[in-house]
Design a protein around this motif. Structure first.
Motif, PDB file in Angstrom:
ATOM      1  N   GLY A  33       7.172   3.013  -3.537  1.00  0.00           N
ATOM      2  CA  GLY A  33       6.658   3.565  -4.775  1.00  0.00           C
ATOM      3  C   GLY A  33       5.402   2.902  -5.308  1.00  0.00           C
ATOM      4  N   GLY A  34       4.962   1.843  -4.673  1.00  0.00           N
ATOM      5  CA  GLY A  34       3.740   1.195  -5.122  1.00  0.00           C
ATOM      6  C   GLY A  34       2.522   2.035  -4.825  1.00  0.00           C
ATOM      7  N   GLY A  35       1.385   1.619  -5.372  1.00  0.00           N
ATOM      8  CA  GLY A  35       0.161   2.339  -5.127  1.00  0.00           C
ATOM      9  C   GLY A  35      -0.931   1.905  -6.077  1.00  0.00           C
ATOM     10  N   LEU A  36      -1.989   2.683  -6.081  1.00  0.00           N
ATOM     11  CA  LEU A  36      -3.134   2.416  -6.943  1.00  0.00           C
ATOM     12  C   LEU A  36      -3.053   3.310  -8.172  1.00  0.00           C
ATOM     13  N   VAL A  37      -3.178   2.700  -9.336  1.00  0.00           N
ATOM     14  CA  VAL A  37      -3.075   3.462 -10.577  1.00  0.00           C
ATOM     15  C   VAL A  37      -4.090   2.907 -11.568  1.00  0.00           C
ATOM     16  N   GLN A  38      -4.552   3.752 -12.446  1.00  0.00           N
ATOM     17  CA  GLN A  38      -5.512   3.308 -13.448  1.00  0.00           C
ATOM     18  C   GLN A  38      -4.806   2.641 -14.626  1.00  0.00           C
ATOM     19  N   THR A  39      -5.547   1.849 -15.340  1.00  0.00           N
ATOM     20  CA  THR A  39      -5.018   1.204 -16.536  1.00  0.00           C
ATOM     21  C   THR A  39      -4.421   2.237 -17.470  1.00  0.00           C
ATOM     22  N   GLY A  40      -3.239   1.934 -17.950  1.00  0.00           N
ATOM     23  CA  GLY A  40      -2.545   2.859 -18.823  1.00  0.00           C
ATOM     24  C   GLY A  40      -1.631   3.814 -18.090  1.00  0.00           C
ATOM     25  N   GLY A  41      -1.705   3.807 -16.772  1.00  0.00           N
ATOM     26  CA  GLY A  41      -0.909   4.720 -15.972  1.00  0.00           C
ATOM     27  C   GLY A  41       0.524   4.248 -15.788  1.00  0.00           C
ATOM     28  N   PHE A  42       1.240   4.970 -14.927  1.00  0.00           N
ATOM     29  CA  PHE A  42       2.644   4.648 -14.712  1.00  0.00           C
ATOM     30  C   PHE A  42       2.990   4.817 -13.229  1.00  0.00           C
ATOM     31  N   LEU A  43       4.029   4.117 -12.850  1.00  0.00           N
ATOM     32  CA  LEU A  43       4.588   4.214 -11.505  1.00  0.00           C
ATOM     33  C   LEU A  43       6.092   4.014 -11.597  1.00  0.00           C
ATOM     34  N   ARG A  44       6.798   4.524 -10.628  1.00  0.00           N
ATOM     35  CA  ARG A  44       8.217   4.243 -10.512  1.00  0.00           C
ATOM     36  C   ARG A  44       8.493   3.668  -9.128  1.00  0.00           C
ATOM     37  N   LEU A  45       8.997   2.469  -9.115  1.00  0.00           N
ATOM     38  CA  LEU A  45       9.360   1.824  -7.864  1.00  0.00           C
ATOM     39  C   LEU A  45      10.838   2.081  -7.571  1.00  0.00           C
ATOM     40  N   SER A  46      11.157   2.173  -6.291  1.00  0.00           N
ATOM     41  CA  SER A  46      12.538   2.356  -5.863  1.00  0.00           C
ATOM     42  C   SER A  46      12.921   1.255  -4.895  1.00  0.00           C
ATOM     43  N   CYS A  47      14.163   0.870  -4.952  1.00  0.00           N
ATOM     44  CA  CYS A  47      14.709  -0.111  -4.012  1.00  0.00           C
ATOM     45  C   CYS A  47      16.056   0.427  -3.541  1.00  0.00           C
ATOM     46  N   THR A  48      16.117   0.853  -2.292  1.00  0.00           N
ATOM     47  CA  THR A  48      17.346   1.400  -1.745  1.00  0.00           C
ATOM     48  C   THR A  48      18.038   0.353  -0.888  1.00  0.00           C
ATOM     49  N   ALA A  49      19.299   0.140  -1.178  1.00  0.00           N
ATOM     50  CA  ALA A  49      20.071  -0.867  -0.465  1.00  0.00           C
ATOM     51  C   ALA A  49      20.956  -0.219   0.586  1.00  0.00           C
ATOM     52  N   SER A  50      21.084  -0.891   1.712  1.00  0.00           N
ATOM     53  CA  SER A  50      22.046  -0.483   2.733  1.00  0.00           C
ATOM     54  C   SER A  50      22.837  -1.708   3.153  1.00  0.00           C
ATOM     55  N   GLY A  51      24.127  -1.503   3.340  1.00  0.00           N
ATOM     56  CA  GLY A  51      24.991  -2.616   3.704  1.00  0.00           C
ATOM     57  C   GLY A  51      25.501  -3.398   2.510  1.00  0.00           C
ATOM     58  N   LEU A  52      25.162  -2.940   1.327  1.00  0.00           N
ATOM     59  CA  LEU A  52      25.589  -3.614   0.101  1.00  0.00           C
ATOM     60  C   LEU A  52      25.652  -2.580  -1.010  1.00  0.00           C
ATOM     61  N   ALA A  53      26.773  -2.524  -1.706  1.00  0.00           N
ATOM     62  CA  ALA A  53      26.910  -1.556  -2.794  1.00  0.00           C
ATOM     63  C   ALA A  53      26.195  -2.057  -4.037  1.00  0.00           C
ATOM     64  N   LEU A  54      25.331  -1.224  -4.540  1.00  0.00           N
ATOM     65  CA  LEU A  54      24.559  -1.575  -5.736  1.00  0.00           C
ATOM     66  C   LEU A  54      25.476  -1.932  -6.893  1.00  0.00           C
TER      67      LEU A  54
END
Length: 113
Positions: free
Chosen positions: A7-28
């Motif tokens: 979910g990372g990337g290049l964004v301008q000041t004031g912008g927004f992003l949503r990062l995701s972290c998906t786990a496998s082998g471990l229950a969140l």
């Protein structure tokens, strides 16, 4: 256990992003999860934490960042708004369970002015 951040990337000041972290082998739902970031030339810092339904946010990003989890998707999210140059860095997720700690690879967030 594997943690996949995206979910990372290049964004301008004031912008927004949503990062995701998906786990496998471990229950969140039973792990202690966290987002960290490391800016260029700086030490790694804790950004947010998630344990069950309990969340925590670092003072530096409070009011702008929100952490959440979807147990069905076994995924943790970091919603980031009002981004500024100080938020630029590599963001990675981590999980802890039964005395073990696991790290995912980082995803780069670059905020341009």
């Amino acid at each position: 256990v594997q943690l996949q951040a995206s979910g990372g990337g290049l964004v301008q000041t004031g912008g927004f992003l949503r990062l995701s972290c998906t786990a496998s082998g471990l229950a969140l739902s039973i792990a202690t999860m966290a987002w960290y970031r490391q800016a260029p030339g700086k030490e790694r810092e804790l950004v947010a934490g998630l344990h069950g339904h309990v969340t925590s946010i670092a003072d530096a990003v409070k009011g702008r960042f929100t952490v959440s989890g979807d147990n069905d998707k076994n995924t943790m999210y970091l919603q980031m708004t009002g981004l500024n140059s100080g938020d630029t860095g590599v963001y990675c997720c981590a999980a802890a369970r039964s005395g073990n700690r696991y790290w995912g690879q980082g995803t780069l967030v670059t905020v341009s002015s």
